[in-house]
Design a protein around this motif. Structure first.
Motif, PDB file in Angstrom:
ATOM      1  N   VAL A  32       0.842  -1.199   0.041  1.00 27.82           N
ATOM      2  CA  VAL A  32      -0.045  -0.012  -0.083  1.00 27.82           C
ATOM      3  C   VAL A  32       0.937   1.223  -0.213  1.00 27.82           C
ATOM      4  CG1 VAL A  32      -1.714   1.445   1.454  1.00 27.82           C
ATOM      5  CG2 VAL A  32      -2.023  -1.227   1.164  1.00 27.82           C
ATOM      6  N   LEU A  33       1.999   1.301   0.790  1.00 24.59           N
ATOM      7  CA  LEU A  33       2.853   2.375   0.928  1.00 24.59           C
ATOM      8  C   LEU A  33       3.625   2.433  -0.652  1.00 24.59           C
ATOM      9  CD1 LEU A  33       4.665   4.387   2.377  1.00 24.59           C
ATOM     10  CD2 LEU A  33       6.155   2.579   3.238  1.00 24.59           C
ATOM     11  N   LEU A  34       4.084   1.461  -1.166  1.00 29.00           N
ATOM     12  CA  LEU A  34       4.553   1.537  -2.467  1.00 29.00           C
ATOM     13  C   LEU A  34       3.691   2.194  -3.571  1.00 29.00           C
ATOM     14  CD1 LEU A  34       6.935  -1.497  -2.587  1.00 29.00           C
ATOM     15  CD2 LEU A  34       7.645   0.778  -2.524  1.00 29.00           C
ATOM     16  N   ASP A  35       2.444   1.871  -3.416  1.00 26.04           N
ATOM     17  CA  ASP A  35       1.257   2.196  -4.676  1.00 26.04           C
ATOM     18  C   ASP A  35       1.029   3.588  -4.237  1.00 26.04           C
ATOM     19  OD1 ASP A  35      -0.600   1.677  -6.368  1.00 26.04           O
ATOM     20  OD2 ASP A  35      -2.071   1.582  -4.969  1.00 26.04           O
ATOM     21  N   SER A  36       1.218   4.189  -3.081  1.00 27.97           N
ATOM     22  CA  SER A  36       0.993   5.659  -2.659  1.00 27.97           C
ATOM     23  C   SER A  36       1.938   6.530  -3.122  1.00 27.97           C
ATOM     24  CB  SER A  36       0.572   5.778  -1.230  1.00 27.97           C
ATOM     25  OG  SER A  36       1.491   5.604  -0.328  1.00 27.97           O
ATOM     26  N   ILE A  37       3.310   6.007  -3.193  1.00 25.50           N
ATOM     27  CA  ILE A  37       4.173   6.908  -3.547  1.00 25.50           C
ATOM     28  C   ILE A  37       4.788   6.847  -4.994  1.00 25.50           C
ATOM     29  CG2 ILE A  37       5.322   6.701  -1.166  1.00 25.50           C
ATOM     30  CD1 ILE A  37       7.625   4.943  -2.294  1.00 25.50           C
ATOM     31  N   MET A  38       4.469   5.497  -5.689  1.00 28.39           N
ATOM     32  CA  MET A  38       4.779   5.205  -7.018  1.00 28.39           C
ATOM     33  C   MET A  38       4.883   6.682  -7.904  1.00 28.39           C
ATOM     34  SD  MET A  38       6.259   2.300  -7.432  1.00 28.39           S
ATOM     35  CE  MET A  38       5.507   0.960  -6.570  1.00 28.39           C
ATOM     36  N   LYS A  39       3.895   7.345  -7.879  1.00 24.64           N
ATOM     37  CA  LYS A  39       3.938   8.503  -9.184  1.00 24.64           C
ATOM     38  C   LYS A  39       4.561   9.623  -8.373  1.00 24.64           C
ATOM     39  CE  LYS A  39      -0.600   9.743  -7.174  1.00 24.64           C
ATOM     40  NZ  LYS A  39      -1.994   9.993  -7.658  1.00 24.64           N
ATOM     41  N   HIS A  40       5.058   9.669  -7.315  1.00 22.31           N
ATOM     42  CA  HIS A  40       5.937  10.716  -6.768  1.00 22.31           C
ATOM     43  C   HIS A  40       7.410  10.573  -7.001  1.00 22.31           C
ATOM     44  CE1 HIS A  40       2.381  12.719  -5.014  1.00 22.31           C
ATOM     45  NE2 HIS A  40       1.934  11.487  -4.558  1.00 22.31           N
ATOM     46  N   LEU A  41       7.675   9.600  -6.836  1.00 22.55           N
ATOM     47  CA  LEU A  41       9.057   8.954  -6.932  1.00 22.55           C
ATOM     48  C   LEU A  41       9.998   9.457  -8.163  1.00 22.55           C
ATOM     49  CD1 LEU A  41      11.045   7.439  -4.998  1.00 22.55           C
ATOM     50  CD2 LEU A  41      10.475   5.483  -6.071  1.00 22.55           C
ATOM     51  N   PRO A  42       9.451   9.155  -9.491  1.00 26.85           N
ATOM     52  CA  PRO A  42      10.276   9.901 -10.541  1.00 26.85           C
ATOM     53  C   PRO A  42      10.489  11.330 -10.340  1.00 26.85           C
ATOM     54  CG  PRO A  42       8.307   8.500 -11.077  1.00 26.85           C
ATOM     55  CD  PRO A  42       8.463   8.648  -9.687  1.00 26.85           C
ATOM     56  N   ARG A  43       9.754  12.131  -9.781  1.00 29.88           N
ATOM     57  CA  ARG A  43       9.984  13.498  -9.817  1.00 29.88           C
ATOM     58  C   ARG A  43      10.660  13.895  -8.642  1.00 29.88           C
ATOM     59  NH1 ARG A  43       4.393  12.872 -11.397  1.00 29.88           N
ATOM     60  NH2 ARG A  43       3.505  13.104  -9.142  1.00 29.88           N
ATOM     61  N   MET A  44      10.899  13.170  -7.592  1.00 23.33           N
ATOM     62  CA  MET A  44      11.878  13.404  -6.484  1.00 23.33           C
ATOM     63  C   MET A  44      13.193  13.292  -6.995  1.00 23.33           C
ATOM     64  SD  MET A  44       9.396  12.197  -3.285  1.00 23.33           S
ATOM     65  CE  MET A  44       9.938  13.488  -2.267  1.00 23.33           C
ATOM     66  N   LYS A  45      13.777  13.991  -7.601  1.00 20.94           N
ATOM     67  CA  LYS A  45      15.225  13.723  -8.362  1.00 20.94           C
ATOM     68  C   LYS A  45      16.272  13.735  -7.449  1.00 20.94           C
ATOM     69  CE  LYS A  45      13.797  13.405 -12.624  1.00 20.94           C
ATOM     70  NZ  LYS A  45      13.622  12.091 -13.200  1.00 20.94           N
ATOM     71  N   ASN A  46      16.440  14.583  -6.413  1.00 21.28           N
ATOM     72  CA  ASN A  46      17.482  14.737  -5.501  1.00 21.28           C
ATOM     73  C   ASN A  46      17.508  13.919  -4.101  1.00 21.28           C
ATOM     74  OD1 ASN A  46      19.022  16.690  -6.891  1.00 21.28           O
ATOM     75  ND2 ASN A  46      17.475  18.199  -6.389  1.00 21.28           N
ATOM     76  N   LEU A  47      16.379  12.977  -4.074  1.00 25.31           N
ATOM     77  CA  LEU A  47      16.205  12.093  -2.713  1.00 25.31           C
ATOM     78  C   LEU A  47      17.198  11.130  -2.781  1.00 25.31           C
ATOM     79  CD1 LEU A  47      14.188  11.873  -0.168  1.00 25.31           C
ATOM     80  CD2 LEU A  47      12.823  10.446  -1.691  1.00 25.31           C
ATOM     81  N   GLU A  48      17.895  10.742  -1.760  1.00 26.24           N
ATOM     82  CA  GLU A  48      18.987   9.964  -1.742  1.00 26.24           C
ATOM     83  C   GLU A  48      18.473   8.643  -0.963  1.00 26.24           C
ATOM     84  OE1 GLU A  48      22.640  12.030  -0.408  1.00 26.24           O
ATOM     85  OE2 GLU A  48      22.955  12.984  -2.419  1.00 26.24           O
ATOM     86  N   ARG A  49      17.901   8.942   0.022  1.00 31.02           N
ATOM     87  CA  ARG A  49      17.362   7.941   1.093  1.00 31.02           C
ATOM     88  C   ARG A  49      15.904   7.919   1.500  1.00 31.02           C
ATOM     89  NH1 ARG A  49      20.754   5.313   4.344  1.00 31.02           N
ATOM     90  NH2 ARG A  49      19.347   5.323   5.953  1.00 31.02           N
ATOM     91  N   LEU A  50      15.063   6.931   1.077  1.00 31.79           N
ATOM     92  CA  LEU A  50      13.578   6.962   1.185  1.00 31.79           C
ATOM     93  C   LEU A  50      13.734   5.669   1.893  1.00 31.79           C
ATOM     94  CD1 LEU A  50      10.867   7.790   0.809  1.00 31.79           C
ATOM     95  CD2 LEU A  50      10.845   6.571  -1.249  1.00 31.79           C
ATOM     96  N   VAL A  51      13.390   5.735   3.146  1.00 29.78           N
ATOM     97  CA  VAL A  51      12.987   4.875   4.148  1.00 29.78           C
ATOM     98  C   VAL A  51      11.824   4.409   4.067  1.00 29.78           C
ATOM     99  CG1 VAL A  51      13.640   3.907   6.643  1.00 29.78           C
ATOM    100  CG2 VAL A  51      14.805   5.632   5.616  1.00 29.78           C
ATOM    101  N   LEU A  52      11.541   3.278   3.578  1.00 27.62           N
ATOM    102  CA  LEU A  52      10.087   2.593   3.568  1.00 27.62           C
ATOM    103  C   LEU A  52       9.627   1.890   4.575  1.00 27.62           C
ATOM    104  CD1 LEU A  52      10.044   1.789  -0.344  1.00 27.62           C
ATOM    105  CD2 LEU A  52       8.965   3.661   0.791  1.00 27.62           C
ATOM    106  N   ALA A  53      10.806   0.916   5.089  1.00 29.79           N
ATOM    107  CA  ALA A  53      10.489  -0.080   6.131  1.00 29.79           C
ATOM    108  C   ALA A  53      11.764  -0.045   6.928  1.00 29.79           C
ATOM    109  CB  ALA A  53      10.211  -1.496   5.433  1.00 29.79           C
ATOM    110  N   ARG A  54      11.561  -0.506   8.312  1.00 31.04           N
ATOM    111  CA  ARG A  54      12.475  -0.728   9.342  1.00 31.04           C
ATOM    112  C   ARG A  54      12.413  -2.327   9.824  1.00 31.04           C
ATOM    113  NH1 ARG A  54      14.894   3.811  11.026  1.00 31.04           N
ATOM    114  NH2 ARG A  54      13.911   5.708  10.468  1.00 31.04           N
ATOM    115  N   GLY A  55      13.360  -2.965   9.443  1.00 31.45           N
ATOM    116  CA  GLY A  55      13.242  -4.324   9.848  1.00 31.45           C
ATOM    117  C   GLY A  55      12.332  -5.270   8.737  1.00 31.45           C
ATOM    118  N   ALA A  56      12.492  -6.348   9.199  1.00 30.15           N
ATOM    119  CA  ALA A  56      11.563  -7.225   8.273  1.00 30.15           C
ATOM    120  C   ALA A  56      10.452  -8.016   9.042  1.00 30.15           C
ATOM    121  CB  ALA A  56      12.397  -8.552   7.535  1.00 30.15           C
ATOM    122  N   SER A  57       9.071  -7.685   8.711  1.00 23.35           N
ATOM    123  CA  SER A  57       8.064  -8.460   9.442  1.00 23.35           C
ATOM    124  C   SER A  57       7.096  -8.588   8.311  1.00 23.35           C
ATOM    125  CB  SER A  57       7.461  -7.484  10.408  1.00 23.35           C
ATOM    126  OG  SER A  57       6.782  -6.474   9.777  1.00 23.35           O
TER     127      SER A  57
END
Length: 174
Positions: A32-57
């Protein structure tokens, strides 16, 4: 909520100073998180670190039946030459008694995940080479920097930066 994350990302699309963005605790599902950010990601040209998750669950793993989410993420990450980190991306494990079709889906997910990781490593190499060139560092520092890279990143660095000519004392791009 998805609408608030959408509003924040819309506002950050034209912001060139944001390098790190942590949105890891905003959704119950990584898909759900990936689906909501997908259209924004290509336009965020200077972003180096996008933390989507912390740890595996189970909530931070992608279900192998949703390989299209990874395919879309790859399409967003591939042209971006700055993004270096997304957090720990992983796929839900398979049951040992799964059939061949399920194993094929799982293999497809693994391939997409490896390509995404390769793109992130490629961007780390770009940053390293750009930094060395801009600081006019000697080429002798390159092996030391490469010692911390994975083999696929080293391959990329050697293949893709063949047009960079680093001469001791003088650095330029040909």
């Amino acid at each position: 909520t998805p609408s608030l994350v959408h509003a924040i990302l819309t506002g950050l699309e034209d912001n060139n100073s944001v390098r790190t963005l942590d949105i890891s605790n905003n959704f119950d599902s990584l898909e759900v998180l990936l689906d909501s950010i997908m259209k924004h990601l290509p336009r965020m040209k200077n972003l180096e670190r996008l933390v989507l998750a912390r740890g595996a669950s189970s909530s931070t793993c992608i279900d192998y039946t949703n390989f299209n989410v990874l395919e879309q993420l790859l399409l967003c990450v591939r042209p971006n030459d700055r993004l270096q980190f997304l957090g720990p991306l992983s796929i839900l494990p398979l049951d040992r008694e799964s059939d061949k079709a399920t194993y094929a889906l799982y293999g497809t997910c693994l391939e997409y995940l490896e390509q995404i990781r390769f793109c992130l490593e490629r961007n780390q190499c770009h940053a390293l080479v750009r930094g060395m060139i801009s600081r006019q560092e000697p080429a002798s520092l390159l092996p030391t920097a490469m010692a911390k890279m994975t083999p696929s990143a080293i391959y990329y660095l050697l293949r893709e930066t063949a047009s960079y000519r680093i001469v001791p004392g003088i650095s330029n791009v040909t």
